[in-house]
Design a protein around this motif. Structure first.
Motif: not given
Length: 292
Positions: A14, A18, A133, A167
């Motif tokens: 992940h 990103h 996300e 994120l």
């Protein structure tokens, strides 16, 4: 199998995705992942392939798939190749039948937003269940709508349950770059830290660092970061676009970077925005031309 090691491995994938480390995601050995984490890891791998220009291969690989995660990725691969009409139809169908699917939400909203249907994209994303996300994408859409207030609200809500997420930190820096003032320096610190981490030191991170440097008036430092990004990927369109901006501010030649961007991504937002503004200027200037 240890479920915690499987979760940790998925988090690594992940973060690498990103952070823009697409090759690392593609090459990551996922044979040890649990069945529950197998689909999410496959999704990241396929999205990474699309991101590095292998959309055609992904579309072929996913031909005939009826799994919502894979079907929407096939639509995304087709959309990336310019088959927009068919891709949008598939997305609309999947939104109607599988709107609770996390991949359908993210990819579907991405395509809808790209088609100018931002409110539909936001409605779809509102169905997410704790997806960081989805939060990040909502922030991007709100910023594109010049609704910094709503983007900030989204970030602050997310920080209540995901304080240290990559994120969330990135989304907060995006909003900070829009707010300005002392937020420029805070955004810079986020990107500087990410740039020092192998899993997130991709061109995207260096570009973010450079943008923060530009806002802070540190042109030489911004140029170093952008040069590093271009060394990693000489055709990175956002690095080229920001290098054009930096060169203009520094009074340097832009022809090389402009030509590269035009060849690499002729429909890049920077180029289309400049073309639109140039057209508007010409129309305005025409009103003040002396009559013969």
């Amino acid at each position: 199998m240890d479920p915690f090691s499987s979760e940790g491995e998925l988090l690594t994938i992940h973060n690498a995705f990103h952070g823009g480390q697409y090759s690392a995601v593609i090459n990551h050995d996922t044979s040890g992942l649990s069945a529950e984490n197998s689909i999410p890891s496959t999704v990241y791998k396929l999205r990474s392939q699309i991101a590095i220009g292998q959309a055609e291969e992904v579309a072929i690989e996913l031909e005939g798939q009826d799994n919502p995660d894979l079907a929407v990725l096939k639509a995304f691969a087709e959309y990336s190749q310019g088959s927009t009409e068919n891709a949008v139809k598939i997305v609309e169908s999947l939104v109607g039948s599988s709107s609770d699917n996390a991949t359908v939400q993210i990819i579907g909203a991405t395509i809808l937003h790209a088609e100018g249907r931002s409110e539909e994209a936001l409605t779809l994303l509102s169905r997410h269940q704790g997806s960081l996300e989805a939060v990040a994408l909502v922030v991007q859409i709100r910023l594109s709508q010049n609704r910094t207030d709503l983007a900030l609200k989204e970030v602050l809500n997310a920080k209540r349950w995901a304080q240290d997420s990559l994120l969330v930190n990135l989304a907060e820096s995006w909003v900070g770059l829009r707010i300005g003032g002392e937020k420029y320096q805070q955004a810079y610190y986020v990107y500087e830290e990410l740039a020092q981490t192998p899993s997130t030191s991709a061109p995207r991170t260096l570009i973010g660092q450079a943008v923060a440097e530009l806002h802070l008036g540190r042109l030489p430092e911004a140029e170093v970061a952008l040069q590093q990004a271009l060394e990693k990927n000489p055709k990175h369109e956002d690095a080229l676009a920001n290098m054009i901006v930096l060169s203009i501010l520094a009074g340097k030649e832009i022809d090389e970077y402009l030509s590269s961007l035009q060849n690499t991504a002729p429909s890049h937002p920077f180029l289309t925005d400049v073309a639109q503004k140039s057209e508007l200027f010409d129309k305005s200037a025409a009103k003040y031309r002396a009559k013969a």
